[in-house]
Design a protein around this motif. Structure first.
Motif, mmCIF file in Angstrom:
data_model
loop_
_atom_site.group_PDB
_atom_site.id
_atom_site.type_symbol
_atom_site.label_atom_id
_atom_site.label_comp_id
_atom_site.label_asym_id
_atom_site.label_seq_id
_atom_site.Cartn_x
_atom_site.Cartn_y
_atom_site.Cartn_z
ATOM 1 N N THR A 9 0.861 -1.181 0.000
ATOM 2 C CA THR A 9 0.000 0.000 0.000
ATOM 3 C C THR A 9 0.897 1.231 0.000
ATOM 4 O O THR A 9 2.030 1.170 0.474
ATOM 5 C CB THR A 9 -0.949 0.005 1.226
ATOM 6 N N ARG A 35 -4.352 2.091 3.508
ATOM 7 C CA ARG A 35 -5.032 1.176 4.438
ATOM 8 C C ARG A 35 -5.088 1.852 5.802
ATOM 9 O O ARG A 35 -4.178 2.603 6.165
ATOM 10 C CB ARG A 35 -4.239 -0.138 4.570
ATOM 11 N N VAL A 37 -5.922 0.653 9.873
ATOM 12 C CA VAL A 37 -6.274 -0.487 10.737
ATOM 13 C C VAL A 37 -6.413 -0.004 12.174
ATOM 14 O O VAL A 37 -5.804 0.990 12.575
ATOM 15 C CB VAL A 37 -5.207 -1.598 10.678
ATOM 16 N N GLN A 131 -11.949 1.537 3.869
ATOM 17 C CA GLN A 131 -12.694 1.082 5.063
ATOM 18 C C GLN A 131 -11.713 0.919 6.209
ATOM 19 O O GLN A 131 -10.601 0.444 5.989
ATOM 20 C CB GLN A 131 -13.295 -0.305 4.819
ATOM 21 N N VAL A 132 -12.138 1.251 7.409
ATOM 22 C CA VAL A 132 -11.285 0.951 8.557
ATOM 23 C C VAL A 132 -11.313 -0.553 8.770
ATOM 24 O O VAL A 132 -12.390 -1.160 8.833
ATOM 25 C CB VAL A 132 -11.789 1.656 9.830
ATOM 26 N N GLU A 133 -10.134 -1.153 8.853
ATOM 27 C CA GLU A 133 -10.061 -2.589 9.137
ATOM 28 C C GLU A 133 -9.979 -2.750 10.651
ATOM 29 O O GLU A 133 -8.961 -2.435 11.257
ATOM 30 C CB GLU A 133 -8.842 -3.184 8.423
ATOM 31 N N ARG A 134 -11.073 -3.187 11.229
ATOM 32 C CA ARG A 134 -11.181 -3.254 12.693
ATOM 33 C C ARG A 134 -10.714 -4.610 13.205
ATOM 34 O O ARG A 134 -10.799 -5.617 12.505
ATOM 35 C CB ARG A 134 -12.625 -3.040 13.122
ATOM 36 N N VAL A 136 -7.753 -5.301 13.908
ATOM 37 C CA VAL A 136 -6.487 -5.626 13.239
ATOM 38 C C VAL A 136 -5.364 -4.891 13.973
ATOM 39 O O VAL A 136 -5.370 -3.657 14.057
ATOM 40 C CB VAL A 136 -6.524 -5.212 11.748
ATOM 41 N N THR A 162 -5.161 -10.029 12.313
ATOM 42 C CA THR A 162 -6.603 -9.837 12.513
ATOM 43 C C THR A 162 -7.010 -10.654 13.732
ATOM 44 O O THR A 162 -6.769 -11.857 13.789
ATOM 45 C CB THR A 162 -7.392 -10.326 11.280
ATOM 46 N N LYS A 202 -20.508 -5.926 13.025
ATOM 47 C CA LYS A 202 -19.419 -6.463 13.838
ATOM 48 C C LYS A 202 -19.708 -7.889 14.305
ATOM 49 O O LYS A 202 -18.795 -8.667 14.566
ATOM 50 C CB LYS A 202 -19.226 -5.506 15.029
ATOM 51 N N LYS A 206 -15.041 -13.442 12.654
ATOM 52 C CA LYS A 206 -13.823 -13.203 11.878
ATOM 53 C C LYS A 206 -12.796 -14.251 12.251
ATOM 54 O O LYS A 206 -12.709 -14.640 13.401
ATOM 55 C CB LYS A 206 -13.269 -11.845 12.274
ATOM 56 N N GLU A 211 -0.921 -10.788 8.071
ATOM 57 C CA GLU A 211 -0.639 -10.232 6.747
ATOM 58 C C GLU A 211 0.639 -9.413 6.839
ATOM 59 O O GLU A 211 0.821 -8.651 7.795
ATOM 60 C CB GLU A 211 -1.810 -9.336 6.320
#
Ligand code: FAD
Length: 657
Positions: A9, A35, A37, A131-134, A136, A162, A202, A206, A211
């Motif tokens: 990114t 990104r 997070v 998008q906010v990656e929650r 993470v 995650t 939510k 998950k 990553e």
């Protein structure tokens, strides 16, 4: 499962609190591959910060959601100071109101941090798919010096994990009459529908995965215990004091007359700060206890010893003879005051830190969220334009210089202000509070930004505006004025007109365009700016675009000083009224500083406020964040070009120069 996927990114933002979301807004606006997070499973819903200063509201207006804050929040302009009268009663001193309250279109407001995060998230979504990656968490960090100098290189490597929902539950707590059970939780009955949606999303399970992500730029917005700051070995310097404070957001049941007004209530043992809030709520900052000096210096403070009942008892004692109780508590916590700052806000030219990650202080000055968002706002546009290939990487060096000085002022203000809550008594305390507020007001409200000289700020030696625009001071915000649109008479504050869309703006203060000479000066200027004089490399055709967003990184608008009835839209040069065969003319580039009988804010006195001659006008370059970068006369196109050449990337030969 799915471990160690690798990706790239341009910009990685760690932390999606107020500062991270502000930085992410710019990535969304400028179409950056980015990104963001956050280790938390959801955004904040209750509690934490609630004060919004006028400059922050001006920024919200430039983004486009100030009206939402206005709808939901509570305006707090006057402060009242209640002190003992020596006979067992409390008496009101005040109201105190700043004499400068009208220097911004917006007055201080109060609204909880969760709603501000909501509005920022909505703005990000409006402009991009970011998008906010929650859930993470950033776990490991490496920096590869060998590609540091390569603009196309990815020197930053971060391992993200995650978290599963079991490890990171959404934190829903039911609020009932026994409020002691509620701590920093979410009472579902208080959630607004747009926040509920996030909680429902939510609930999808998950799986845990990792990553490896490589990035060109990293912005650490990960709060007071910043993981990013620790990775790059930047310390937080400062100290804590020996005072423990409780803070509660409650719907009060009280006969205290000013329970719905901003103010303080003083008692021999300390002062409570009263902050009226949305939905009948009130926030109270309450001195709870003083801990041993030795324990304080070692940073020891056992938060678990402070209970909601204890805080309530302190309020009742200080409010006496008035009563105080509550049935609804939205949020509460206890904290120890400390002032800490990082010696630098960046590491090299690729890693930046913003918000609580680099400065922490007591929340009573109501600036934590404001300063953090303003940090994110400042670094966000700079990184976005550099990542877009539109601005030179050297501008990134201005972030530290511009924001560190303000963070130092913030800590200074906090030291003065917080001390007043524990020292002194009655009348002298009130006098001192007013003195401190007045001393720091221009800084706290953001009316002065104190940005120093750099490639982005061409200051004169005397720190003033140029003779042609005496109050247009490079490094300060564009003084807000309400204007009329020439074509349709609609009114707009400059805070909205100078929209935060990533572009620099050349603002032509065209002067009195009824005169032939002034009309001619305007025409010559616009010919120089555009390609229309056949000159290669004219300002509007000279620089690389913000790919995918704007063909030109510079927008031009004109504000003239003639009565609107005495000039016509079609009198203006073509670059100020671009034409599209399908969409017709663009009407919103020609504005008029002319009084309006149906709105007193639009008083036709903009030129006076800007220190600009109504006949001759002036020219100003406004940075994407609404701060003035350069100001001069209408004919100074060469100097203006030199200013922009020092910031923007020129198109390569085969692109048109
Ligand atoms: P934060 O809002 O702290 O956001 C940081 C984010 O980074 C968090 O969401 C966190 O989950 C995330 N994060 C951290 N580490 C990682 C990692 N390794 N990986 C991924 N994500 C990570 N201010 C006031 O003005 N008034 C108040 O009354 C007030 N009360 C407060 C009470 C509490 C309990 C706290 C914590 C703060 C309070 N503040 C208050 C301060 C105010 O909330 C902050 O100034 C503001 O939130 C700072 O914004 P920020 O974005 O810099 O940091």
């Amino acid at each position: 499962a799915n471990d160690n996927v690798e990706s790239k990114t341009d910009v990685l933002i760690i932390g999606a609190g107020p500062s991270g979301l502000m930085a992410a807004y710019w990535m969304a606006r400028c179409g950056i591959n980015a990104r963001i997070v956050d280790k938390r499973g959801t955004k904040v819903f209750t509690g934490q910060a609630d004060g919004l200063r006028s400059r922050t509201l001006e920024l919200f207006d430039s983004i486009g959601f100030q009206h939402r804050v206005h709808q939901e929040g509570h305006v707090a302009v006057e402060a009242n100071f209640w002190v003992p009268d020596g006979k067992g009663n409390l008496i009101r001193q005040g109201p105190h109101c700043s004499s400068k309250v009208n220097e911004s279109p917006f007055r201080n407001m109060l609204l909880n941090q969760g709603r501000i995060e909501r509005f920022l998230l909505d703005s990000i979504q409006e402009h991009s798919d970011l998008q906010v990656e929650r859930g993470v968490i950033a776990e490991t960090f490496e920096y590869h010096n060998e590609v540091d100098d390569d603009p196309m290189g990815y020197p930053i490597t971060v391992k993200l994990r995650t978290l599963s929902d079991e490890a990171n539950p959404p934190g829903l707590h039911m609020a009932g009459p026994n409020q002691s059970a509620v701590a920093s939780g979410v009472a579902p009955g208080n959630l607004l529908p747009d926040d509920w949606i996030e909680l429902i999303a939510k609930s999808k399970a998950k799986e845990t995965k990792t990553e490896i992500i490589k990035a060109k730029y990293l912005i650490g917005c990960d709060g007071a215990h910043s993981w990013t700051r620790k990775q790059v070995n930047i310390p937080l310097e400062g100290s804590t004091t020996d005072h423990i404070w409780g803070v509660i957001d409650v719907v009060p049941i009280s006969n205290f007359p000013d329970i719905r007004r901003l103010g303080t209530v003083t008692h021999a043992s300390g002062t409570i700060l009263v902050i009226p809030r949305e939905r009948n709520m009130v926030r109270l900052y309450v001195p709870v206890q003083t801990i041993e000096a030795s324990a304080a210096s070692e940073g020891r403070f056992d938060r678990s010893k402070i209970t909601l009942e204890m805080i309530k008892g302190r309020v009742q004692a200080i409010f006496a003879p008035y009563t105080f109780d509550f049935q609804i508590c939205d949020w509460w916590t206890a904290y120890q005051i400390g002032q800490r700052i990082a010696p630098t806000f960046s590491k090299g030219s690729r890693i930046f830190l913003a918000g609580d990650a680099v400065h922490t202080h007591s929340p009573k000055v109501g600036l934590g969220m404001n300063m953090s968002m303003q940090d994110g706002f400042n670094i966000g546009w700079k990184v976005a334009l550099v990542a877009a290939g539109a601005a030179q990487a050297s501008i990134l060096g201005t972030y530290d210089a511009e924001r560190h000085r303000l963070a130092e002022m913030l800590l200074d203000f906090d030291r003065h202000w917080s001390g007043l809550f524990t020292d002194g008594d009655g009348e002298s305390k009130t006098r001192n509070m007013i003195k401190v507020v007045e001393l720091f007001e221009d800084f706290a409200e953001g009316r002065n930004s104190f940005y120093g000289t750099s490639e982005l700020v061409w200051k004169l030696e005397n720190d003033e505006g140029p003779p042609a625009a005496r109050h247009m001071i490079p490094g300060e915000r564009f003084p807000p004025v309400k204007l009329r649109m020439q074509a349709d008479g609609n009114l707009r504050w400059t805070t909205r007109l100078l929209e935060s869309d990533g572009r620099f703006r050349v603002v032509i203060l065209a002067g009195d365009v009824r005169t032939a000479t002034q009309k001619d000066r305007l025409l010559v200027l616009t010919q120089h700016l555009s390609k229309s004089d056949g000159k290669q490399g004219a300002v509007l055709d000279r620089y690389a675009p913000i790919v995918g967003c704007f063909d030109c990184v510079i927008d031009v608008i004109a504000i003239h000083s003639a009565p609107w009835t005495e000039v016509e839209f079609f009198d203006f040069p073509e670059i100020l009224r671009p034409f599209d065969p399908v969409q017709g003319w663009k009407y919103d580039k020609v504005w008029c500083d002319d009084a309006c009988i149906w709105d007193r804010d639009c008083d036709g006195k903009g030129y006076e406020r800007w220190g600009v001659d109504r006949l001759l006008g002036a020219m100003v370059v406004v940075r994407p964040d609404q701060y003035i970068g350069w100001a001069g006369e209408l004919q100074e196109v060469d100097e203006l070009t030199r200013y922009l050449d020092g910031i923007l990337i020129q198109k390569t030969a085969n692109e048109g120069l």
